[in-house]
Design a protein around this motif. Structure first.
Motif, PDB file in Angstrom:
ATOM      1  N   GLU A 267       0.690  -0.843  -0.017  1.00 60.81           N
ATOM      2  CA  GLU A 267       0.134   0.178   0.408  1.00 60.81           C
ATOM      3  C   GLU A 267       1.339   0.760  -0.506  1.00 60.81           C
ATOM      4  OE1 GLU A 267      -2.088   0.037   3.327  1.00 60.81           O
ATOM      5  OE2 GLU A 267      -3.373  -2.194   2.653  1.00 60.81           O
ATOM      6  N   CYS A 268       2.127   1.182   0.195  1.00 60.46           N
ATOM      7  CA  CYS A 268       3.020   2.100   0.882  1.00 60.46           C
ATOM      8  C   CYS A 268       2.602   2.976  -0.723  1.00 60.46           C
ATOM      9  CB  CYS A 268       5.012   2.096   0.643  1.00 60.46           C
ATOM     10  SG  CYS A 268       4.149   0.620   1.941  1.00 60.46           S
ATOM     11  N   MET A 269       4.049   3.860  -1.404  1.00 57.96           N
ATOM     12  CA  MET A 269       3.739   5.205  -2.301  1.00 57.96           C
ATOM     13  C   MET A 269       5.365   4.538  -2.660  1.00 57.96           C
ATOM     14  SD  MET A 269       2.824   8.505  -1.506  1.00 57.96           S
ATOM     15  CE  MET A 269       2.768   9.552  -3.093  1.00 57.96           C
ATOM     16  N   ARG A 270       5.072   4.062  -4.175  1.00 54.50           N
ATOM     17  CA  ARG A 270       6.380   4.395  -5.010  1.00 54.50           C
ATOM     18  C   ARG A 270       6.746   5.312  -5.862  1.00 54.50           C
ATOM     19  NH1 ARG A 270       9.386  -0.324  -2.470  1.00 54.50           N
ATOM     20  NH2 ARG A 270       8.118  -1.766  -1.492  1.00 54.50           N
ATOM     21  N   PRO A 271       6.967   6.519  -5.520  1.00 60.32           N
ATOM     22  CA  PRO A 271       6.734   7.486  -6.891  1.00 60.32           C
ATOM     23  C   PRO A 271       8.349   6.723  -7.299  1.00 60.32           C
ATOM     24  CG  PRO A 271       7.974   8.427  -4.656  1.00 60.32           C
ATOM     25  CD  PRO A 271       7.119   7.026  -4.539  1.00 60.32           C
ATOM     26  N   SER A 272       7.973   6.759  -9.042  1.00 62.15           N
ATOM     27  CA  SER A 272       9.185   6.917 -10.531  1.00 62.15           C
ATOM     28  C   SER A 272       9.587   7.989  -9.699  1.00 62.15           C
ATOM     29  CB  SER A 272       8.638   7.573 -11.428  1.00 62.15           C
ATOM     30  OG  SER A 272       9.089   7.466 -12.618  1.00 62.15           O
ATOM     31  N   ASN A 273      11.007   7.350  -9.504  1.00 63.41           N
ATOM     32  CA  ASN A 273      12.574   8.365  -9.104  1.00 63.41           C
ATOM     33  C   ASN A 273      13.443   8.392  -9.474  1.00 63.41           C
ATOM     34  OD1 ASN A 273      14.466   5.800  -8.250  1.00 63.41           O
ATOM     35  ND2 ASN A 273      12.363   5.453  -7.527  1.00 63.41           N
ATOM     36  N   ARG A 274      14.270   9.564  -9.530  1.00 59.25           N
ATOM     37  CA  ARG A 274      15.905  10.106  -9.872  1.00 59.25           C
ATOM     38  C   ARG A 274      16.969  10.070  -9.002  1.00 59.25           C
ATOM     39  NH1 ARG A 274      15.296  13.463 -15.438  1.00 59.25           N
ATOM     40  NH2 ARG A 274      14.515  14.211 -13.935  1.00 59.25           N
ATOM     41  N   ALA A 275      17.795   9.634  -9.592  1.00 59.99           N
ATOM     42  CA  ALA A 275      18.596  10.465  -7.671  1.00 59.99           C
ATOM     43  C   ALA A 275      19.815  11.620  -8.707  1.00 59.99           C
ATOM     44  CB  ALA A 275      19.408   9.071  -7.760  1.00 59.99           C
ATOM     45  N   PHE A 276      20.303  11.987  -8.002  1.00 60.95           N
ATOM     46  CA  PHE A 276      21.161  13.281  -8.594  1.00 60.95           C
ATOM     47  C   PHE A 276      22.200  14.067  -7.650  1.00 60.95           C
ATOM     48  CE2 PHE A 276      17.530  13.764 -11.110  1.00 60.95           C
ATOM     49  CZ  PHE A 276      17.638  13.533 -12.198  1.00 60.95           C
ATOM     50  N   ARG A 277      23.483  13.626  -8.005  1.00 60.39           N
ATOM     51  CA  ARG A 277      24.323  13.970  -6.400  1.00 60.39           C
ATOM     52  C   ARG A 277      24.279  15.558  -6.388  1.00 60.39           C
ATOM     53  NH1 ARG A 277      26.997  10.313  -2.629  1.00 60.39           N
ATOM     54  NH2 ARG A 277      28.346  11.540  -1.540  1.00 60.39           N
ATOM     55  N   MET A 278      24.603  15.769  -5.078  1.00 59.87           N
ATOM     56  CA  MET A 278      24.775  17.839  -5.048  1.00 59.87           C
ATOM     57  C   MET A 278      25.686  17.835  -4.191  1.00 59.87           C
ATOM     58  SD  MET A 278      21.049  19.147  -5.824  1.00 59.87           S
ATOM     59  CE  MET A 278      20.573  19.852  -7.108  1.00 59.87           C
ATOM     60  N   GLY A 279      27.290  17.791  -4.401  1.00 57.38           N
ATOM     61  CA  GLY A 279      27.568  17.718  -3.257  1.00 57.38           C
ATOM     62  C   GLY A 279      27.880  16.450  -2.535  1.00 57.38           C
ATOM     63  N   GLU A 280      28.349  16.673  -1.072  1.00 58.75           N
ATOM     64  CA  GLU A 280      28.020  15.777  -0.310  1.00 58.75           C
ATOM     65  C   GLU A 280      26.914  14.838  -0.278  1.00 58.75           C
ATOM     66  OE1 GLU A 280      29.308  16.134   3.588  1.00 58.75           O
ATOM     67  OE2 GLU A 280      31.588  16.624   2.629  1.00 58.75           O
ATOM     68  N   ASP A 281      25.402  15.723  -1.048  1.00 58.75           N
ATOM     69  CA  ASP A 281      24.089  15.613  -0.765  1.00 58.75           C
ATOM     70  C   ASP A 281      23.248  13.946  -1.847  1.00 58.75           C
ATOM     71  OD1 ASP A 281      24.201  17.032   1.806  1.00 58.75           O
ATOM     72  OD2 ASP A 281      23.538  18.956   0.858  1.00 58.75           O
ATOM     73  N   VAL A 282      22.830  13.591  -1.487  1.00 66.82           N
ATOM     74  CA  VAL A 282      21.466  13.146  -3.021  1.00 66.82           C
ATOM     75  C   VAL A 282      20.015  13.410  -3.062  1.00 66.82           C
ATOM     76  CG1 VAL A 282      21.075  11.322  -3.873  1.00 66.82           C
ATOM     77  CG2 VAL A 282      22.545  11.185  -2.282  1.00 66.82           C
ATOM     78  N   LEU A 283      19.923  13.881  -4.008  1.00 68.82           N
ATOM     79  CA  LEU A 283      18.527  14.485  -4.202  1.00 68.82           C
ATOM     80  C   LEU A 283      17.992  13.946  -4.540  1.00 68.82           C
ATOM     81  CD1 LEU A 283      17.209  18.247  -5.036  1.00 68.82           C
ATOM     82  CD2 LEU A 283      16.229  16.174  -7.093  1.00 68.82           C
ATOM     83  N   TRP A 284      16.803  13.253  -4.340  1.00 71.19           N
ATOM     84  CA  TRP A 284      15.560  12.071  -5.025  1.00 71.19           C
ATOM     85  C   TRP A 284      14.419  13.052  -5.795  1.00 71.19           C
ATOM     86  CZ3 TRP A 284      16.326   6.783  -5.408  1.00 71.19           C
ATOM     87  CH2 TRP A 284      17.104   6.412  -5.009  1.00 71.19           C
ATOM     88  N   ASP A 285      14.919  12.968  -7.160  1.00 70.80           N
ATOM     89  CA  ASP A 285      13.587  13.661  -7.616  1.00 70.80           C
ATOM     90  C   ASP A 285      12.269  12.608  -8.242  1.00 70.80           C
ATOM     91  OD1 ASP A 285      11.962  15.413  -9.674  1.00 70.80           O
ATOM     92  OD2 ASP A 285      13.144  13.773 -11.189  1.00 70.80           O
ATOM     93  N   LEU A 286      10.908  12.786  -7.452  1.00 68.13           N
ATOM     94  CA  LEU A 286      10.185  11.956  -7.325  1.00 68.13           C
ATOM     95  C   LEU A 286       9.066  12.604  -7.931  1.00 68.13           C
ATOM     96  CD1 LEU A 286      10.524  11.452  -3.414  1.00 68.13           C
ATOM     97  CD2 LEU A 286      11.437   9.772  -5.397  1.00 68.13           C
ATOM     98  N   ASP A 287       8.404  12.250  -8.681  1.00 68.55           N
ATOM     99  CA  ASP A 287       7.661  12.170  -9.799  1.00 68.55           C
ATOM    100  C   ASP A 287       6.336  11.326  -9.194  1.00 68.55           C
ATOM    101  OD1 ASP A 287       5.696  12.268 -11.385  1.00 68.55           O
ATOM    102  OD2 ASP A 287       6.769  11.663 -13.015  1.00 68.55           O
ATOM    103  N   LEU A 288       5.410  12.430  -8.260  1.00 65.73           N
ATOM    104  CA  LEU A 288       4.573  11.969  -7.607  1.00 65.73           C
ATOM    105  C   LEU A 288       3.422  11.961  -8.567  1.00 65.73           C
ATOM    106  CD1 LEU A 288       4.688  14.447  -4.377  1.00 65.73           C
ATOM    107  CD2 LEU A 288       5.289  12.143  -5.353  1.00 65.73           C
ATOM    108  N   ARG A 289       2.677  11.701  -9.441  1.00 63.51           N
ATOM    109  CA  ARG A 289       2.231  11.795 -10.731  1.00 63.51           C
ATOM    110  C   ARG A 289       2.436  10.456 -11.701  1.00 63.51           C
ATOM    111  NH1 ARG A 289      -1.338  14.163  -7.627  1.00 63.51           N
ATOM    112  NH2 ARG A 289      -1.194  16.477  -8.264  1.00 63.51           N
ATOM    113  N   ALA A 290       3.335   9.467 -11.371  1.00 65.51           N
ATOM    114  CA  ALA A 290       4.184   8.217 -12.715  1.00 65.51           C
ATOM    115  C   ALA A 290       2.697   6.894 -12.567  1.00 65.51           C
ATOM    116  CB  ALA A 290       5.506   8.519 -12.678  1.00 65.51           C
TER     117      ALA A 290
END
Length: 290
Positions: A267-290
């Motif tokens: 039942e959990c949300m599993r949005p379509s996603n991509r990961a981008f490195r930003m310095g020491e951080d990781v940005l997850w781009d989550l498509d909540l409509r896919a």
């Protein structure tokens, strides 16, 4: 002697084109030469795309921003949210300190999102704790309209968003309390939304989006905090989420996303996603409509 290859265009060359795309969407004048030789082009089936050869950082940034850039003029309201959190899912310490969970690369990205969106939205809690400016001072580009969601009218009028006059600001509250809000921050800074607050005391974010769209504010950046972003997701009002995770463990801090419980993993949300490195951080781009 063999000539050295010329340097490929990078983010500094790309950013003016991104600003132009946002200006075109708003029906404003553009600064770049949009012709057959332009570095960025439009395709009816693919949206905006880069032409020629760019460096890797520019290609990656354009790829990350493309869902926002492809929003057409006059389309339905579209919202992108942003949260910066620790490895253990906290956006601040227990006492509210969030300076800074993420690194400078994520902060720069946040300012880019402000510049490309029509309005930036924050909840009253974030406004009270952070007293943010919500401007684009780290990048070129116009300031967005600043929207502070404060249905209880608990924020002091001395906050920077209400007093610094750097950008247009709207205090969003129920229409029934608009006159009271006007006495605090001035009528020009009040957005009284009919039926924003229901009989159950809950805020109807669909009503807020509709009211902003009537003002021509259709591409929206929900900057925080965690409760506000969570409410946008729970009500189906967020199209995309940029979730930045920093390599830090806060422990017992304030949680980021707070959504209704799921009883089973299926039942959990599993949005379509991509990961981008930003310095020491990781940005997850989550498509909540896919």
């Amino acid at each position: 002697m063999k000539a050295l290859p010329s340097r490929l265009p990078g983010i500094d060359a790309l950013w003016p084109w991104c600003l132009d795309i946002a200006a075109r969407r708003r029906g404003q004048p553009v600064t770049q030469a949009w012709d057959a030789q332009a570095c960025v082009g439009w395709d009816a089936s693919q949206g905006f795309g880069l032409r020629g050869v760019w460096d890797e950082a520019a290609v990656e940034l354009f790829d990350l921003l493309k869902p926002l850039l492809d929003r057409p003029h006059g389309a339905e309201p579209w919202a992108i949210g942003q949260l910066g959190q620790s490895l253990d899912g906290c956006v601040a310490t227990h006492g509210g300190d969030s300076n800074f969970v993420n690194g400078p690369e994520v902060l720069l990205h946040l300012h880019r999102l402000r510049a490309l969106c029509d309005a930036v939205i924050v909840g009253a809690g974030t406004a009270a704790i952070d007293n943010p400016q919500l401007t684009t001072r780290r990048v070129a580009g116009r300031h967005p309209v600043r929207v502070v969601l404060d249905p209880a009218l608990r924020l002091p009028p001395g906050l920077r968003v209400f007093s610094d006059h750097q950008a247009p600001t709207l205090l969003a509250c129920d229409a029934s309390r608009a006159a009271q809000a006007a006495e605090r921050v001035g009528a020009a800074q009040v957005l009284g939304v009919p039926a924003l607050v229901g009989a159950d005391g809950l805020v109807d974010l669909h009503a807020l989006l509709a009211a902003l769209a009537r003002r021509g504010l259709a591409v929206l950046f929900v900057e925080g905090g965690g409760i506000t972003v969570s409410h946008f997701i729970a009500q189906g009002c967020l199209d995309r989420l940029h979730l930045s995770v920093a390599p830090v463990i806060i422990g017992g801090g304030r949680p980021g996303l707070q959504l209704p419980r799921s009883n089973a993993m299926r039942e959990c949300m599993r949005p379509s996603n991509r990961a981008f490195r930003m310095g020491e951080d990781v940005l997850w781009d989550l498509d909540l409509r896919a």
